[in-house]
Scaffold this motif. Structure first.
Motif, PDB file in Angstrom:
ATOM      1  N   PHE A  93       0.911  -1.265  -0.038  1.00 30.61           N
ATOM      2  CA  PHE A  93       0.169  -0.190   0.012  1.00 30.61           C
ATOM      3  C   PHE A  93       0.782   1.226  -0.021  1.00 30.61           C
ATOM      4  CE2 PHE A  93      -3.456  -2.894   0.958  1.00 30.61           C
ATOM      5  CZ  PHE A  93      -4.336  -2.220   0.601  1.00 30.61           C
ATOM      6  N   GLU A  94       0.267   2.288  -0.713  1.00 27.88           N
ATOM      7  CA  GLU A  94       0.915   3.424  -0.641  1.00 27.88           C
ATOM      8  C   GLU A  94      -0.064   4.695  -0.116  1.00 27.88           C
ATOM      9  OE1 GLU A  94       2.379   4.258  -4.616  1.00 27.88           O
ATOM     10  OE2 GLU A  94       3.690   2.212  -4.531  1.00 27.88           O
ATOM     11  N   ASP A  95       0.436   5.945   0.099  1.00 24.62           N
ATOM     12  CA  ASP A  95      -0.408   6.979   0.555  1.00 24.62           C
ATOM     13  C   ASP A  95      -1.300   7.397  -0.218  1.00 24.62           C
ATOM     14  OD1 ASP A  95       0.683   7.316   3.189  1.00 24.62           O
ATOM     15  OD2 ASP A  95       2.239   8.569   2.584  1.00 24.62           O
ATOM     16  N   ARG A  96      -0.871   7.055  -1.793  1.00 26.90           N
ATOM     17  CA  ARG A  96      -2.025   7.676  -2.775  1.00 26.90           C
ATOM     18  C   ARG A  96      -3.095   6.749  -2.910  1.00 26.90           C
ATOM     19  NH1 ARG A  96      -0.490   4.591  -7.866  1.00 26.90           N
ATOM     20  NH2 ARG A  96       1.426   3.309  -7.099  1.00 26.90           N
ATOM     21  N   ASP A  97      -3.193   5.688  -2.222  1.00 28.78           N
ATOM     22  CA  ASP A  97      -4.397   4.605  -2.497  1.00 28.78           C
ATOM     23  C   ASP A  97      -5.667   5.040  -1.612  1.00 28.78           C
ATOM     24  OD1 ASP A  97      -2.664   2.844  -3.927  1.00 28.78           O
ATOM     25  OD2 ASP A  97      -1.814   1.990  -2.132  1.00 28.78           O
ATOM     26  N   ALA A  98      -5.164   6.052  -0.672  1.00 28.32           N
ATOM     27  CA  ALA A  98      -6.234   6.278   0.162  1.00 28.32           C
ATOM     28  C   ALA A  98      -7.777   6.658  -0.343  1.00 28.32           C
ATOM     29  CB  ALA A  98      -5.893   7.416   1.199  1.00 28.32           C
ATOM     30  N   GLU A  99      -7.837   7.423  -1.260  1.00 27.16           N
ATOM     31  CA  GLU A  99      -8.944   8.010  -1.953  1.00 27.16           C
ATOM     32  C   GLU A  99      -9.889   6.812  -2.821  1.00 27.16           C
ATOM     33  OE1 GLU A  99      -9.463  11.449  -4.025  1.00 27.16           O
ATOM     34  OE2 GLU A  99      -8.503  12.640  -2.442  1.00 27.16           O
ATOM     35  N   THR A 140     -15.080   8.229   6.612  1.00 25.94           N
ATOM     36  CA  THR A 140     -14.596   9.289   6.436  1.00 25.94           C
ATOM     37  C   THR A 140     -12.996   8.920   5.858  1.00 25.94           C
ATOM     38  OG1 THR A 140     -13.197   8.992   8.504  1.00 25.94           O
ATOM     39  CG2 THR A 140     -15.134  10.404   8.518  1.00 25.94           C
ATOM     40  N   LEU A 141     -12.483   9.782   4.755  1.00 28.28           N
ATOM     41  CA  LEU A 141     -11.253   9.264   4.226  1.00 28.28           C
ATOM     42  C   LEU A 141     -10.296   8.973   5.347  1.00 28.28           C
ATOM     43  CD1 LEU A 141      -9.824   9.348   1.598  1.00 28.28           C
ATOM     44  CD2 LEU A 141      -9.357  11.778   1.716  1.00 28.28           C
ATOM     45  N   SER A 142     -10.175   9.760   6.412  1.00 29.07           N
ATOM     46  CA  SER A 142      -9.104   9.457   7.528  1.00 29.07           C
ATOM     47  C   SER A 142      -9.131   8.042   7.988  1.00 29.07           C
ATOM     48  CB  SER A 142      -9.394  10.340   8.669  1.00 29.07           C
ATOM     49  OG  SER A 142     -10.630  10.010   9.253  1.00 29.07           O
ATOM     50  N   GLN A 143     -10.246   7.326   7.710  1.00 22.80           N
ATOM     51  CA  GLN A 143      -9.970   5.678   7.973  1.00 22.80           C
ATOM     52  C   GLN A 143      -9.378   4.925   7.193  1.00 22.80           C
ATOM     53  OE1 GLN A 143     -14.677   5.889   8.491  1.00 22.80           O
ATOM     54  NE2 GLN A 143     -14.287   4.023   9.931  1.00 22.80           N
ATOM     55  N   ALA A 144      -9.557   5.429   5.768  1.00 23.02           N
ATOM     56  CA  ALA A 144      -8.501   4.681   4.839  1.00 23.02           C
ATOM     57  C   ALA A 144      -7.120   4.874   5.028  1.00 23.02           C
ATOM     58  CB  ALA A 144      -8.954   5.205   3.702  1.00 23.02           C
ATOM     59  N   GLN A 145      -7.010   6.349   5.567  1.00 24.23           N
ATOM     60  CA  GLN A 145      -5.550   6.985   5.550  1.00 24.23           C
ATOM     61  C   GLN A 145      -4.836   6.061   6.792  1.00 24.23           C
ATOM     62  OE1 GLN A 145      -6.649  10.971   5.687  1.00 24.23           O
ATOM     63  NE2 GLN A 145      -5.963  11.276   3.629  1.00 24.23           N
ATOM     64  N   ALA A 146      -5.772   5.798   7.880  1.00 26.32           N
ATOM     65  CA  ALA A 146      -5.152   5.300   9.195  1.00 26.32           C
ATOM     66  C   ALA A 146      -4.843   3.995   8.675  1.00 26.32           C
ATOM     67  CB  ALA A 146      -6.228   5.397  10.154  1.00 26.32           C
ATOM     68  N   TRP A 147      -5.513   3.167   8.046  1.00 26.66           N
ATOM     69  CA  TRP A 147      -5.541   1.653   7.670  1.00 26.66           C
ATOM     70  C   TRP A 147      -4.220   1.550   6.977  1.00 26.66           C
ATOM     71  CZ3 TRP A 147      -5.299  -1.979   3.832  1.00 26.66           C
ATOM     72  CH2 TRP A 147      -5.596  -3.390   4.319  1.00 26.66           C
ATOM     73  N   ILE A 148      -3.966   2.262   6.045  1.00 27.20           N
ATOM     74  CA  ILE A 148      -2.762   2.413   5.115  1.00 27.20           C
ATOM     75  C   ILE A 148      -1.655   2.852   5.605  1.00 27.20           C
ATOM     76  CG2 ILE A 148      -1.574   3.787   2.978  1.00 27.20           C
ATOM     77  CD1 ILE A 148      -4.490   3.801   1.739  1.00 27.20           C
TER      78      ILE A 148
END
Ligand SMILES: CC(C)(COP(=O)(O)OP(=O)(O)OC[C@H]1O[C@@H](n2cnc3c(N)ncnc32)[C@H](O)[C@@H]1OP(=O)(O)O)[C@@H](O)C(=O)NCCC(=O)NCCS
Length: 178
Positions: free
Chosen positions: A18-24, A46-54
């Motif tokens: 995974f990379e940060d750019r995958d969040a959206e 929220t997008l932050s849930q995807a960011q936190a998982w990544i």
């Protein structure tokens, strides 16, 4: 398990860390009601849930978990993921996977899962990979059978999510099966 962030390739897919750019793109998939219907997690809000998982995937690397983003070679688009929870003591893993709804029914999950199993068993020495899916989610069973997993029985009310308890079909594949 040390796999050094290995990238796996299939005819149509790139299976990479995974990379940060995958969040959206991940958020779009994981916030979809239909896609998450049989997962244990509630739809992301929220997008932050995807960011936190990544963030967790990136910081943990390949240890107790082997997680790969599924990217379509042709477009570079993030279209899903495959994740395996590794049990080092038993040399086994439990696999799960998600594909963007737009790509369902095109063989994406089976192509990705088959490659992950081949890698974990062939190069990392994992002996057994298992999966369980809700009896209400036949698509998942289709993937497991297509990659050569064998049916091991039904577990009653194995997990609970927002739509209730789920009886689950259990499947597994052994290194000696392939
Ligand atoms: C389960 C899921 C990953 C399947 O992804 P997919 O890329 O559409 O799966 P595939 O195209 O590789 O299908 C593999 C086999 O499953 C079967 N299958 C697929 N969709 C099916 C459906 N809706 N009903 C019954 N069988 C189905 C097909 O027989 C197919 O084999 P075939 O290509 O020889 O016809 C996808 O539906 C998904 O992301 N669902 C939401 C998340 C989820 O439930 N994950 C699994 C949790 S255990």
């Amino acid at each position: 398990m040390q796999t050094n962030g290995k990238v796996l390739l299939t005819p149509r897919l790139i299976l990479r860390p995974f990379e940060d750019r995958d969040a959206e793109a991940m958020f779009a998939i994981m916030s979809d009601d239909e896609t998450t219907k049989y997962l244990r997690v509630n739809p992301y809000e929220t997008l932050s849930q995807a960011q936190a998982w990544i963030d967790r995937c990136i910081s943990e690397g390949d240890g107790e978990h082997f997680r790969r983003a599924v990217e379509l070679k042709e477009t570079g688009e993030y279209i899903g993921d495959v994740r395996v929870k590794i049990n080092g003591k038993d040399n086994s893993g439990e696999i799960g996977f998600t594909v963007c709804r737009e790509y369902w029914g095109k063989g994406v999950a089976s192509e990705a899962v088959r490659e992950v199993i081949a890698y974990l068993m062939g190069e990392c020495g994992i002996n057994r990979i298992a999966a369980a899916h809700s009896v209400k989610n036949p698509a998942s069973g289709g993937v497991l059978r297509k990659v050569g997993m064998q049916y091991e029985g039904m577990a009653r009310e194995l997990y609970r999510n927002r739509i209730g308890y789920h009886d689950c079909h259990r499947y597994a594949i052994l290194k000696s099966d392939i």
